[in-house]
Design a protein around this motif. Structure first.
Motif, PDB file in Angstrom:
ATOM      1  N   GLN A 175       0.950 -15.715   6.276  1.00  0.00           N
ATOM      2  CA  GLN A 175       0.431 -14.205   5.515  1.00  0.00           C
ATOM      3  C   GLN A 175      -0.219 -14.164   4.151  1.00  0.00           C
ATOM      4  O   GLN A 175       0.845 -14.582   3.325  1.00  0.00           O
ATOM      5  CB  GLN A 175       1.408 -12.971   6.133  1.00  0.00           C
ATOM      6  CG  GLN A 175       1.814 -12.681   7.324  1.00  0.00           C
ATOM      7  CD  GLN A 175       0.405 -12.470   8.026  1.00  0.00           C
ATOM      8  OE1 GLN A 175      -0.116 -11.649   7.668  1.00  0.00           O
ATOM      9  NE2 GLN A 175       0.715 -13.498   9.052  1.00  0.00           N
ATOM     10  N   GLY A 176      -0.965 -13.787   3.858  1.00  0.00           N
ATOM     11  CA  GLY A 176      -1.739 -13.512   2.536  1.00  0.00           C
ATOM     12  C   GLY A 176      -2.501 -14.778   1.753  1.00  0.00           C
ATOM     13  O   GLY A 176      -2.076 -14.851   0.665  1.00  0.00           O
ATOM     14  N   GLU A 177      -1.812 -15.979   2.424  1.00  0.00           N
ATOM     15  CA  GLU A 177      -2.687 -17.184   1.560  1.00  0.00           C
ATOM     16  C   GLU A 177      -3.823 -17.727   2.232  1.00  0.00           C
ATOM     17  O   GLU A 177      -3.950 -17.838   3.566  1.00  0.00           O
ATOM     18  CB  GLU A 177      -2.043 -18.505   2.668  1.00  0.00           C
ATOM     19  CG  GLU A 177      -0.105 -17.989   2.452  1.00  0.00           C
ATOM     20  CD  GLU A 177      -0.447 -18.689   0.327  1.00  0.00           C
ATOM     21  OE1 GLU A 177      -1.054 -19.187   0.067  1.00  0.00           O
ATOM     22  OE2 GLU A 177       0.856 -18.205   0.055  1.00  0.00           O
ATOM     23  N   GLU A 178      -4.578 -17.887   1.283  1.00  0.00           N
ATOM     24  CA  GLU A 178      -6.095 -17.511   1.713  1.00  0.00           C
ATOM     25  C   GLU A 178      -6.731 -19.052   1.951  1.00  0.00           C
ATOM     26  O   GLU A 178      -7.811 -20.046   2.658  1.00  0.00           O
ATOM     27  CB  GLU A 178      -7.148 -17.846  -0.107  1.00  0.00           C
ATOM     28  CG  GLU A 178      -7.022 -16.106   0.649  1.00  0.00           C
ATOM     29  CD  GLU A 178      -7.821 -15.745  -1.038  1.00  0.00           C
ATOM     30  OE1 GLU A 178      -8.934 -16.434  -1.638  1.00  0.00           O
ATOM     31  OE2 GLU A 178      -7.399 -14.613  -1.560  1.00  0.00           O
ATOM     32  N   SER A 179      -5.909 -20.464   1.383  1.00  0.00           N
ATOM     33  CA  SER A 179      -6.283 -21.912   1.612  1.00  0.00           C
ATOM     34  C   SER A 179      -5.038 -22.161   2.896  1.00  0.00           C
ATOM     35  O   SER A 179      -4.166 -21.634   3.124  1.00  0.00           O
ATOM     36  CB  SER A 179      -5.360 -22.885   0.335  1.00  0.00           C
ATOM     37  OG  SER A 179      -5.792 -21.708  -0.478  1.00  0.00           O
ATOM     38  N   GLN A 200      -1.365 -27.166   4.720  1.00  0.00           N
ATOM     39  CA  GLN A 200      -1.238 -28.598   4.743  1.00  0.00           C
ATOM     40  C   GLN A 200      -0.204 -29.674   5.853  1.00  0.00           C
ATOM     41  O   GLN A 200      -0.987 -30.463   6.304  1.00  0.00           O
ATOM     42  CB  GLN A 200      -1.046 -29.387   3.468  1.00  0.00           C
ATOM     43  CG  GLN A 200      -1.937 -31.054   3.361  1.00  0.00           C
ATOM     44  CD  GLN A 200      -1.810 -30.857   1.623  1.00  0.00           C
ATOM     45  OE1 GLN A 200      -1.143 -31.058   0.535  1.00  0.00           O
ATOM     46  NE2 GLN A 200      -3.060 -31.675   1.273  1.00  0.00           N
ATOM     47  N   PHE A 242       1.621 -25.961   1.508  1.00  0.00           N
ATOM     48  CA  PHE A 242       0.465 -25.865   1.037  1.00  0.00           C
ATOM     49  C   PHE A 242      -0.162 -26.869   0.413  1.00  0.00           C
ATOM     50  O   PHE A 242       0.529 -28.059   0.003  1.00  0.00           O
ATOM     51  CB  PHE A 242      -0.132 -24.830   0.592  1.00  0.00           C
ATOM     52  CG  PHE A 242       0.796 -23.432   0.798  1.00  0.00           C
ATOM     53  CD1 PHE A 242      -0.229 -23.303   1.772  1.00  0.00           C
ATOM     54  CD2 PHE A 242       2.165 -23.321   1.216  1.00  0.00           C
ATOM     55  CE1 PHE A 242       0.535 -21.709   2.926  1.00  0.00           C
ATOM     56  CE2 PHE A 242       2.156 -21.668   2.554  1.00  0.00           C
ATOM     57  CZ  PHE A 242       2.126 -21.633   2.998  1.00  0.00           C
ATOM     58  N   MET A 243      -1.303 -26.579   0.013  1.00  0.00           N
ATOM     59  CA  MET A 243      -2.014 -28.206  -1.267  1.00  0.00           C
ATOM     60  C   MET A 243      -1.445 -28.468  -2.122  1.00  0.00           C
ATOM     61  O   MET A 243      -1.695 -29.771  -2.509  1.00  0.00           O
ATOM     62  CB  MET A 243      -3.478 -28.393  -1.051  1.00  0.00           C
ATOM     63  CG  MET A 243      -3.733 -26.899  -1.180  1.00  0.00           C
ATOM     64  SD  MET A 243      -5.579 -26.408  -2.033  1.00  0.00           S
ATOM     65  CE  MET A 243      -6.096 -26.224   0.294  1.00  0.00           C
ATOM     66  N   ASP A 244      -1.205 -27.615  -2.978  1.00  0.00           N
ATOM     67  CA  ASP A 244      -0.758 -27.745  -4.063  1.00  0.00           C
ATOM     68  C   ASP A 244       0.925 -28.375  -3.723  1.00  0.00           C
ATOM     69  O   ASP A 244       2.069 -28.367  -5.281  1.00  0.00           O
ATOM     70  CB  ASP A 244      -0.292 -26.818  -5.431  1.00  0.00           C
ATOM     71  CG  ASP A 244       0.146 -25.327  -4.190  1.00  0.00           C
ATOM     72  OD1 ASP A 244       0.882 -25.355  -3.047  1.00  0.00           O
ATOM     73  OD2 ASP A 244       0.578 -24.698  -4.480  1.00  0.00           O
ATOM     74  N   GLN A 302       3.439 -12.630  -0.770  1.00  0.00           N
ATOM     75  CA  GLN A 302       1.700 -12.069  -0.215  1.00  0.00           C
ATOM     76  C   GLN A 302       1.584 -11.804   1.352  1.00  0.00           C
ATOM     77  O   GLN A 302       2.337 -12.025   1.576  1.00  0.00           O
ATOM     78  CB  GLN A 302       0.788 -13.899  -0.716  1.00  0.00           C
ATOM     79  CG  GLN A 302       1.009 -14.459  -2.105  1.00  0.00           C
ATOM     80  CD  GLN A 302       0.273 -13.453  -3.235  1.00  0.00           C
ATOM     81  OE1 GLN A 302      -0.474 -13.246  -2.814  1.00  0.00           O
ATOM     82  NE2 GLN A 302       0.637 -13.088  -4.650  1.00  0.00           N
ATOM     83  N   GLY A 303       0.875 -11.002   1.246  1.00  0.00           N
ATOM     84  CA  GLY A 303       0.437 -10.385   2.440  1.00  0.00           C
ATOM     85  C   GLY A 303       1.180  -9.597   3.059  1.00  0.00           C
ATOM     86  O   GLY A 303       1.350  -8.949   4.124  1.00  0.00           O
ATOM     87  N   LEU A 322       4.063 -26.428 -10.743  1.00  0.00           N
ATOM     88  CA  LEU A 322       3.334 -26.199  -9.570  1.00  0.00           C
ATOM     89  C   LEU A 322       3.049 -24.663 -10.382  1.00  0.00           C
ATOM     90  O   LEU A 322       1.838 -23.775  -9.281  1.00  0.00           O
ATOM     91  CB  LEU A 322       4.687 -25.809  -8.028  1.00  0.00           C
ATOM     92  CG  LEU A 322       4.281 -25.225  -6.760  1.00  0.00           C
ATOM     93  CD1 LEU A 322       2.666 -25.781  -6.509  1.00  0.00           C
ATOM     94  CD2 LEU A 322       5.120 -25.748  -6.132  1.00  0.00           C
ATOM     95  N   TRP A 343      -5.560 -25.299  -5.260  1.00  0.00           N
ATOM     96  CA  TRP A 343      -5.818 -25.267  -4.965  1.00  0.00           C
ATOM     97  C   TRP A 343      -5.042 -27.278  -5.387  1.00  0.00           C
ATOM     98  O   TRP A 343      -3.514 -27.454  -5.120  1.00  0.00           O
ATOM     99  CB  TRP A 343      -5.818 -26.310  -7.013  1.00  0.00           C
ATOM    100  CG  TRP A 343      -6.182 -24.986  -7.314  1.00  0.00           C
ATOM    101  CD1 TRP A 343      -7.741 -24.755  -6.740  1.00  0.00           C
ATOM    102  CD2 TRP A 343      -7.192 -24.247  -8.393  1.00  0.00           C
ATOM    103  NE1 TRP A 343      -8.939 -23.418  -7.082  1.00  0.00           N
ATOM    104  CE2 TRP A 343      -8.076 -23.321  -8.612  1.00  0.00           C
ATOM    105  CE3 TRP A 343      -6.778 -24.985  -9.232  1.00  0.00           C
ATOM    106  CZ2 TRP A 343      -8.279 -22.715  -9.872  1.00  0.00           C
ATOM    107  CZ3 TRP A 343      -7.036 -24.085 -10.870  1.00  0.00           C
ATOM    108  CH2 TRP A 343      -7.674 -23.524 -10.832  1.00  0.00           C
ATOM    109  N   LEU A 382       1.224 -33.464  -8.394  1.00  0.00           N
ATOM    110  CA  LEU A 382       2.348 -32.348  -8.235  1.00  0.00           C
ATOM    111  C   LEU A 382       2.948 -33.359  -6.916  1.00  0.00           C
ATOM    112  O   LEU A 382       3.142 -33.389  -6.029  1.00  0.00           O
ATOM    113  CB  LEU A 382       2.024 -31.166  -7.373  1.00  0.00           C
ATOM    114  CG  LEU A 382       0.992 -30.068  -8.573  1.00  0.00           C
ATOM    115  CD1 LEU A 382       0.803 -28.727  -7.891  1.00  0.00           C
ATOM    116  CD2 LEU A 382       1.740 -30.441 -10.068  1.00  0.00           C
ATOM    117  N   ARG A 392       5.833 -33.803  -4.337  1.00  0.00           N
ATOM    118  CA  ARG A 392       5.700 -33.634  -2.128  1.00  0.00           C
ATOM    119  C   ARG A 392       7.519 -33.564  -2.065  1.00  0.00           C
ATOM    120  O   ARG A 392       8.173 -34.650  -2.308  1.00  0.00           O
ATOM    121  CB  ARG A 392       5.163 -34.340  -1.798  1.00  0.00           C
ATOM    122  CG  ARG A 392       3.893 -33.457  -0.954  1.00  0.00           C
ATOM    123  CD  ARG A 392       2.816 -33.637  -1.613  1.00  0.00           C
ATOM    124  NE  ARG A 392       1.700 -32.491  -1.183  1.00  0.00           N
ATOM    125  CZ  ARG A 392       0.734 -31.985  -2.634  1.00  0.00           C
ATOM    126  NH1 ARG A 392       0.494 -31.863  -3.233  1.00  0.00           N
ATOM    127  NH2 ARG A 392      -0.252 -31.322  -1.706  1.00  0.00           N
TER     128      ARG A 392
END
Lengths: 389, 389
Positions: free
Chosen positions: A150-154, A157, A240-242, B150-151, B256, B268, B273, B275
């Motif tokens: 929810q709320g994540e635009e990206s 991963q 996520f990607m970060d 978020q969301g 992060l 991004w 960063l 994992r």
């Protein structure tokens, strides 16, 4: 405040169906039951019909009701204009046709019936997109992933689906071959139906969840991982990607993901739902899954990756094998063997129609039953199981 | 893709400032440094200025630069029309005035300087709302809460701020009184500045974070809890009204949360960063905090609840006490005693102006210094610390 959601629960007498009704009881101002359907538990369905007085109902035998609701087929109910929201809590392939009927009329479908997306993921997702209908997960794992997104635009991963491991996760291969149906039915965390409980013990259930996650979140198989987590508090995670991850946690209770699907995009208070007590949780344990000891998991993921009619064959063969295990005709580790042999004998159809999927299901049932007969005929196996012929 | 964000980093030579520059280096197409400011580390600031060639800069001493950037005050930089986004990574009360200058010109402020919200939470939040400016957290805990929110349409029910516990969490009261500055500067997880490291060891840091969370998320103190979590993988959690929780996880690395604030609402990719590796994490441990052994935590939360000028007095007295501890003038457990006595002697002002807050800060510094002199004058204390007079 939105208007009251008019809910049809398909499979209201099963474990998920009954818990969905608990959720409806807790939020009577938000939710209205307009249809209930059961299968063989007619007594319970009749009680539910008396309590909720739905406009429509369906079951194997026509229930004895005097108040005047309408007896319709599952597909008629799922596509009915007076239904906004369909909870598909049926078992096995029974959910497929009504799910498609609901999606074709643009309704939101909350899906607890794993087989729908496993057998016919491509078709189901296509119909949903074509008719701008939403498919919401009810499984605790997929609900967790959905909540975390929810709320994540990206795009995320990796997805980590957690698994309690069932009652035998620490057993050796030879111990596993001696497991009885009674032992397998004692799940350490979740109270569920018999079929799902056995699928949890073989980890077939996790494999099916990987296939579901692939379709629900249009996510590549290679980025969906399984994490053993015996406490069943973290229901799944998204990376996520970060490098940031989100996890969803709660005490294990199916009413939470059911309510989230019904309340979405809001959340509702519900004093019946249990709270995590951090003075009692000291540790959350995690461990990468051991594919070798639980071959059903690998079989399921491979069938999902291969696509076509393979996943339907996997489901059908597993259903037959689990039934045979529960009736003491085969051993616990034979479930994977029968599923594997059935898959090996199958000639896959890519991009199948619903009819081709159902035909593959029929074929797989026959094949698995035949294979298990051969299997039971092995003298060593017979004596292991104490079967006299 | 949005346009390039024009960033001012106030305090670019500190720990957070340097890591913010690492994030900028990793996303040069998204971020442009237009201002850098330092304090006493002129050499490093000059190197940073050569690398990023900002339009504006500021420091205690005018740096030797030949390329022609402009030397401005912190407030001028923070309010400058060519700045979109201000990272406030200064220490202590130095961040307050430029934060307000940035908010008054409607800029987004990413806040790493705890004291701003602790000392002047009410004023800061009011200015942000008045000028429709955003305050984004950079602390890992608040970033975690913010990510988890978020969301979500419904207000959460509880916030759980996690705490590693610092190096002394398992020490007894008498062991704590013998702790040296060298021991206290060895934080088991995070590499941070000296002041924050000591605040982590006393848990004062967590108390300040509770006050920050109160203002950032307009959340009541009674619903913000502290959970000890030695691995520092789960950075905080949010509980919703249906009993569901979300947690944010990652390997501890300040880059992060810094990057999340800079990339928000997107994320991004950044190969720098780290994992999480689930084959190495076996267990995540949690435990409710023990307020009794760490009195600074209770002092901070109580000061936050009382409001007015109390939190400013808390911060100032703590800064003085930590400095005295680091210069071996007082013992570790004396930090809480000096803060407590200073708070006891303070006459609170409700709804204070910035001037009244800064006056309370001055008063508290004097009071804490005087109290610690008295404290050091006690013969027993002198001999404990090996101080000869």
């Amino acid at each position: 405040m939105g208007r009251v959601k008019r809910i049809a629960i398909l499979g209201s007498t099963g474990s998920i169906g009954q818990q969905a009704l608990d959720v409806v009881r807790a939020s009577p101002d938000e939710l209205q039951i307009v249809a209930l359907t059961g299968n063989r538990n007619l007594r319970l369905l009749e009680r539910q019909i008396r309590e909720f007085q739905p406009r429509m109902f369906c079951s194997t035998t026509r229930p004895d009701t005097s108040y005047g609701g309408e007896f319709l087929s599952l597909d008629e109910i799922a596509g009915h204009p007076e239904v906004d929201f369909v909870v598909v809590a049926t078992a096995g392939k029974a959910g497929l046709s009504p799910t498609l009927a609901a999606l074709k009329t643009g309704k939101t479908v909350a899906l607890a019936n794993k087989e729908v997306l496993v057998m016919a993921g491509e078709i189901t997702v296509r119909e949903a997109s074509l008719h701008q209908a939403q498919i919401l997960p009810i499984d605790s794992e997929h609900s967790a992933i959905w909540q975390c997104l929810q709320g994540e635009e990206s795009k995320p991963q990796r997805l980590f689906i957690t698994a309690s491991g069932g009652p035998f996760y620490s057993c050796s291969q030879s111990q596993l071959s001696q497991v009885t149906a009674e032992q397998a039915l004692q799940h350490p965390v979740w109270k569920m139906g018999r079929k799902v409980t056995i699928d949890s013990a073989t980890l077939m259930n996790k494999g099916l969840e990987v296939i579901e996650a692939h379709w629900l979140f249009s996510f590549p198989f290679g980025s969906i991982e399984i994490l053993m987590h015996p406490q069943s508090i973290v229901h799944s995670l998204v990376e996520f990607m970060d490098g940031s991850l989100k996890a969803q946690l709660s005490r294990p209770d199916m009413r939470l993901p059911i309510q989230y699907a019904l309340s979405y995009p809001r959340r509702w208070p519900n004093p019946e739902l249990p709270r995590l007590d951090w003075s009692k949780i000291h540790s959350l344990d995690f461990e990468p899954v051991d594919y070798d000891r639980f071959p059903c998991l690998r079989l399921a993921v491979d069938a999902g990756k291969s696509g076509g009619t393979y996943p339907a064959v996997l489901c059908a063969a597993d259903e037959v094998a689990v039934e045979l295990f529960l009736s003491r005709r085969i051993g616990f580790t034979d479930i994977a063997k029968i599923v594997q042999k059935t898959l090996e004998q199958h000639r896959n159809i890519a991009g199948p129609s619903v009819e081709e999927i159902l035909a593959a299901d029929d074929w797989a049932r026959e094949c698995a039953a035949r294979l298990s007969l051969d299997h039971c005929a092995e003298p060593e196996r017979r004596s292991n199981l104490g079967i006299e012929r």
